[in-house]
Structure formats: structure tokens, C-alpha cells
Design a protein around this motif. Structure first.
Motif, PDB file in Angstrom:
ATOM      1  N   SER A 134       0.597  -1.243   0.081  1.00  0.00           N
ATOM      2  CA  SER A 134      -0.019   0.025  -0.035  1.00  0.00           C
ATOM      3  C   SER A 134       0.752   1.270  -0.019  1.00  0.00           C
ATOM      4  N   PHE A 135       2.247   1.081   0.267  1.00  0.00           N
ATOM      5  CA  PHE A 135       2.969   2.382   0.179  1.00  0.00           C
ATOM      6  C   PHE A 135       3.022   3.152  -1.168  1.00  0.00           C
ATOM      7  N   PRO A 136       2.656   4.332  -1.127  1.00  0.00           N
ATOM      8  CA  PRO A 136       2.605   5.155  -2.460  1.00  0.00           C
ATOM      9  C   PRO A 136       3.789   4.965  -3.227  1.00  0.00           C
ATOM     10  N   ALA A 137       5.098   4.902  -2.902  1.00  0.00           N
ATOM     11  CA  ALA A 137       6.400   5.040  -3.625  1.00  0.00           C
ATOM     12  C   ALA A 137       6.498   3.612  -4.306  1.00  0.00           C
ATOM     13  N   ARG A 138       6.664   3.661  -5.792  1.00  0.00           N
ATOM     14  CA  ARG A 138       6.818   2.383  -6.458  1.00  0.00           C
ATOM     15  C   ARG A 138       8.266   2.020  -6.621  1.00  0.00           C
ATOM     16  N   ASN A 139       9.363   2.942  -6.407  1.00  0.00           N
ATOM     17  CA  ASN A 139      10.819   2.945  -6.801  1.00  0.00           C
ATOM     18  C   ASN A 139      11.441   3.486  -5.969  1.00  0.00           C
ATOM     19  N   THR A 140      12.905   3.466  -5.860  1.00  0.00           N
ATOM     20  CA  THR A 140      13.490   4.515  -5.145  1.00  0.00           C
ATOM     21  C   THR A 140      13.365   5.964  -5.123  1.00  0.00           C
ATOM     22  N   ALA A 141      13.334   6.415  -6.681  1.00  0.00           N
ATOM     23  CA  ALA A 141      13.302   7.621  -6.863  1.00  0.00           C
ATOM     24  C   ALA A 141      11.931   8.473  -5.978  1.00  0.00           C
ATOM     25  N   GLU A 142      10.765   7.393  -6.121  1.00  0.00           N
ATOM     26  CA  GLU A 142       9.516   7.916  -5.656  1.00  0.00           C
ATOM     27  C   GLU A 142       9.348   8.038  -4.113  1.00  0.00           C
ATOM     28  N   LEU A 143      10.489   7.011  -3.524  1.00  0.00           N
ATOM     29  CA  LEU A 143      10.554   7.060  -2.085  1.00  0.00           C
ATOM     30  C   LEU A 143      11.398   8.296  -1.669  1.00  0.00           C
ATOM     31  N   VAL A 144      12.506   8.710  -2.298  1.00  0.00           N
ATOM     32  CA  VAL A 144      13.252   9.714  -1.759  1.00  0.00           C
ATOM     33  C   VAL A 144      12.257  10.861  -1.971  1.00  0.00           C
ATOM     34  N   ALA A 145      11.503  10.962  -3.213  1.00  0.00           N
ATOM     35  CA  ALA A 145      10.857  12.375  -3.115  1.00  0.00           C
ATOM     36  C   ALA A 145       9.720  12.445  -2.226  1.00  0.00           C
ATOM     37  N   LEU A 146       9.314  11.450  -1.670  1.00  0.00           N
ATOM     38  CA  LEU A 146       8.088  11.239  -0.563  1.00  0.00           C
ATOM     39  C   LEU A 146       8.528  11.417   0.590  1.00  0.00           C
ATOM     40  N   ALA A 147       9.748  11.062   0.872  1.00  0.00           N
ATOM     41  CA  ALA A 147      10.487  11.388   2.339  1.00  0.00           C
ATOM     42  C   ALA A 147      10.970  12.792   2.326  1.00  0.00           C
ATOM     43  N   LYS A 148      11.323  13.262   1.171  1.00  0.00           N
ATOM     44  CA  LYS A 148      11.761  14.731   1.331  1.00  0.00           C
ATOM     45  C   LYS A 148      10.302  15.830   1.563  1.00  0.00           C
ATOM     46  N   GLN A 149       9.372  15.135   1.022  1.00  0.00           N
ATOM     47  CA  GLN A 149       8.131  15.827   1.464  1.00  0.00           C
ATOM     48  C   GLN A 149       7.456  15.655   3.021  1.00  0.00           C
ATOM     49  N   GLN A 150       7.904  14.354   3.667  1.00  0.00           N
ATOM     50  CA  GLN A 150       7.605  13.923   4.858  1.00  0.00           C
ATOM     51  C   GLN A 150       8.637  13.541   5.745  1.00  0.00           C
ATOM     52  N   PRO A 151       9.590  14.492   6.160  1.00  0.00           N
ATOM     53  CA  PRO A 151      10.786  14.052   6.783  1.00  0.00           C
ATOM     54  C   PRO A 151      10.513  13.424   7.989  1.00  0.00           C
ATOM     55  N   GLY A 152      11.081  12.211   8.267  1.00  0.00           N
ATOM     56  CA  GLY A 152      10.947  11.398   9.574  1.00  0.00           C
ATOM     57  C   GLY A 152       9.698  10.965   9.721  1.00  0.00           C
ATOM     58  N   LYS A 153       8.884  10.959   9.030  1.00  0.00           N
ATOM     59  CA  LYS A 153       7.329  10.190   8.914  1.00  0.00           C
ATOM     60  C   LYS A 153       7.314   9.025   8.447  1.00  0.00           C
ATOM     61  N   ARG A 218       3.124  -9.693  -1.026  1.00  0.00           N
ATOM     62  CA  ARG A 218       3.036  -9.038   0.364  1.00  0.00           C
ATOM     63  C   ARG A 218       3.987  -8.173   0.515  1.00  0.00           C
ATOM     64  N   MET A 219       4.961  -7.993  -0.302  1.00  0.00           N
ATOM     65  CA  MET A 219       5.978  -6.914  -0.293  1.00  0.00           C
ATOM     66  C   MET A 219       6.156  -6.507  -1.671  1.00  0.00           C
ATOM     67  N   LYS A 220       6.527  -5.215  -1.973  1.00  0.00           N
ATOM     68  CA  LYS A 220       6.919  -4.666  -3.218  1.00  0.00           C
ATOM     69  C   LYS A 220       8.352  -4.390  -3.113  1.00  0.00           C
ATOM     70  N   VAL A 221       8.965  -4.428  -4.276  1.00  0.00           N
ATOM     71  CA  VAL A 221      10.619  -4.031  -4.316  1.00  0.00           C
ATOM     72  C   VAL A 221      10.670  -2.691  -4.826  1.00  0.00           C
ATOM     73  N   LEU A 222      11.197  -1.938  -4.017  1.00  0.00           N
ATOM     74  CA  LEU A 222      11.546  -0.496  -4.659  1.00  0.00           C
ATOM     75  C   LEU A 222      13.048  -0.448  -5.126  1.00  0.00           C
ATOM     76  N   GLY A 223      13.953  -1.217  -4.823  1.00  0.00           N
ATOM     77  CA  GLY A 223      15.048  -1.195  -5.522  1.00  0.00           C
ATOM     78  C   GLY A 223      16.095  -2.338  -4.838  1.00  0.00           C
ATOM     79  N   VAL A 224      17.040  -2.963  -5.742  1.00  0.00           N
ATOM     80  CA  VAL A 224      18.125  -3.848  -5.307  1.00  0.00           C
ATOM     81  C   VAL A 224      19.280  -3.161  -4.827  1.00  0.00           C
ATOM     82  N   VAL A 225      19.592  -3.424  -3.789  1.00  0.00           N
ATOM     83  CA  VAL A 225      20.977  -2.951  -3.086  1.00  0.00           C
ATOM     84  C   VAL A 225      21.999  -3.235  -3.967  1.00  0.00           C
TER      85      VAL A 225
END
Length: 323
Positions: A134-153, A218-225
Motif C-alpha cells: 500500500s506504500f505510495p512509492a513504487r521505486n527508489t526515486a519516488e521514495l526519496v521524493a516522498l521522504a523529502k516531503q515528509q521528513p521523519g514520517k 505481500r511486499m513490493k521491491v523499490l530497489g535492489v541494493v
């Protein structure tokens, strides 16, 4: 004639005295304990159990996995360093405990070079940045953008303070300037379970801990380390495709306490190499996103020496420290 009899008698006594010593030289002649300093259900535990089963089949002696967790792997690793150096207690650990923790912790309770004899590398594992479906971000770039909008959340679960999962999360934050709230668990399996339940939004997980959840949706992959895409997840992009030079290839290997006879180290190394040459073992490792990785004791020692300063730099750059 008398002299000949004396010689034969002396030889007979010598052989009689030497017989028990020769019998004691057979290794292993009793069960071997493999200390795993990470929790059950994680990559190291999975690899250890695959290897232990094969070594038991090969040698006819039981190889028993014993999980001793705590302090990011320091508790079990320090305990292994204090065991009798006879080959009957060995350590199978993730690289994080051996080459990362010395830079993270003020006191690990062991010295990775002085207290251990490298025996053999065993495997590398795929690591992934995953999220609840259910997490809105689909990849690393979207996670970074979302985290910058919601720091620490945004909460990021890990296998515990000082684990590789934790440090990779710290590296991600440092590389992108985002602030994620770290939630440490007692092992990767516990973190994965809470991610699936929606208690945390994202996590860094090894594939052995997460592949079943990923395959079931039940999990989605945002990026491979890892620096390269993984064969079991060919469509999942690496984090390095978004963040330049980001990536790590976690390894797992066997160590013996310092003072273990060289002959025993070489024998364990040979048994591990034989096990890793097995198609069955290779397929079982591949099935959970791992790849066999064998070496000589000398090659493995060099890998440890090379990785210690490399990870020290990464830890320093990330700013991560643990008291």
C-alpha cells in the motif's frame, strides 16, 4: 637376532603408542557447532542451515547451527572467539559483523583479525529495499521524493541496531539527504513480519528473508541494493540506477578461533568447497536469492583485510555510530 627383536619390539611399542594419537587426528570425530550470530530466518541462518545439512551428509558427523544473537552480531561473534580452537566450534557470519561492526561500535568484544582464522567464504546474498504493497512509492526515486516531503514520517524497519540492514538504510539517507525513522527489530524475520502487517512502511531485507513475501505480493521491491540486478528479480532496478555509485554485495563466510590447527582449517575448507560444488546446494542457495562463493583460506583472509578499511570509510561517510 636379538638386536632385530629389540628393533621390532620398539617399533611395535611405537605403533601402539601412536595408534590413539592417529585416531584422534580424524576430523571431525564428533558433532561440530556452527555459531550464527544473527537471528533465525535471516540470510545467514538460511545459508548456515543449507551448508550444515550438506556437511553432515559428507562427513557423517552432525553440524549443528546455534543462533547467538545480540548487538548486531557482536554477541555471537565474541562468543565464538572464546571457544576452544579445535575446529569443533566455528562461526558462520555475515560480513556486517566481521568488517562493518568494528567501525560502528566503540567495543565489539572481539578483534576480527587477531581473534579469528578465516576458513572460507560461502555465499553472497541479494538485498532489496522493500515496502508494504500500500506504500505510495513504487521505486527508489519516488521514495526519496516522498521522504523529502515528509521528513521523519516514514518508518524503516531493520534486523537490529548495527546490522547490515540498518547501515544500508543509513547509507541511503546520507546519499539522498532524506530522513527515515529507524525501527530496529530482533532479527530480519521480525522486521519482515511487521512490514507485511503494515507496522512499518519500508525495510532493507535479504532475499532469503523476503523472497516468499515478494513472490506472494505481500511486499513490493523499490530497489535492489546489490550493484547488479538479481537473476531471481530481473525486472527490479538497482538503487544504483537511481543513486550513482550506491551498492553493496553482502558476503557470508566461515571463521575459526585463532589457534585452530592449519590442517583442520584446510580440511573444513575442503569440505565447504565440496559442498558448494554440489548442484543441490547451488540450487537451494539460488532459490533464496543467494549465490555460492568459495575461496581458499588465504583468499578469504585477503577479502577481510580489503573490506575492513573500505567499510570503515563507508561508515564514516554515513555518520552512523552505535555506542
Amino acid at each position: 637376532m636379538f638386536q632385530q627383536r629389540r628393533t621390532l619390539l620398539a617399533l611395535g611399542l611405537s605403533l601402539a603408542v601412536g595408534a590413539p594419537a592417529l585416531a584422534q587426528d580424524k576430523f571431525p570425530s564428533k558433532p561440530v557447532t556452527i555459531i550464527v550470530p544473527q537471528a533465525a530466518g535471516g540470510a545467514n541462518d538460511t545459508i548456515a542451515r543449507v551448508l550444515a545439512q550438506k556437511l553432515t551428509e559428507q562427513t557423517g558427523q552432525s553440524f549443528l547451527v546455534e543462533n547467538r544473537t545480540g548487538a548486531g552480531g557482536n554477541v555471537g561473534t565474541a562468543a565464538a572467539a572464546r571457544t576452544r580452537p579445535d575446529g569443533y566450534t566455528i562461526l558462520l557470519t555475515a560480513d556486517s559483523a566481521m568488517v562493518i561492526n568494528p567501525a560502528l561500535y566503540k567495543n565489539t568484544g572481539f578483534d576480527p583479525v587477531k581473534d579469528f582464522e578465516p576458513v572460507s567464504s560461502v555465499a553472497t546474498a541479494g538485498y532489496v529495499l522493500v515496502a508494504h504493497p500500500s506504500f505510495p512509492a513504487r521505486n527508489t526515486a519516488e521514495l526519496v521524493a516522498l521522504a523529502k516531503q515528509q521528513p521523519g514520517k516514514i518508518n524503516i524497519g531493520s534486523a537490529g541496531n548495527g546490522t547490515l540492514n540498518h547501515l544500508i538504510g543509513e547509507m541511503l539517507g546520507k546519499a539522498t539527504g532524506i530522513e527515515l525513522t529507524h525501527v530496529p527489530y530482533k532479527g530480519a524475520a521480525a522486521a519482515a513480519t511487521d512490514l507485511v502487517a503494515g507496522q512499518v512502511q519500508v525495510s532493507v531485507q535479504s532475499l532469503p528473508s523476503s523472497i516468499a513475501f515478494i513472490r506472494s505480493g505481500r511486499m513490493k521491491v523499490l530497489g535492489v541494493v546489490n550493484p547488479k540486478r538479481l537473476p531471481v528479480l530481473p525486472d527490479a532496478p538497482t538503487i544504483g540506477e537511481t543513486i550513482k555509485d550506491f551498492g553493496a554485495t553482502p558476503w557470508y563466510g566461515v571463521f575459526a578461533p585463532t589457534g585452530t590447527p592449519k590442517a583442520i582449517i584446510n580440511q573444513i575448507n575442503a569440505e565447504i568447497a565440496k559442498a558448494l560444488d554440489s548442484k543441490e546446494v547451488q540450487e537451494r542457495l539460488a532459490g533464496v536469492g543467494c549465490e555460492f562463493f568459495k575461496s581458499t583460506p588465504e583468499q578469504f583472509a585477503q577479502l577481510v583485510r580489503d573490506d575492513l578499511p573500505r567499510w570503515a570509510r563507508i561508515v564514516k561517510d554515513s555518520g552512523a555510530t552505535i555506542d
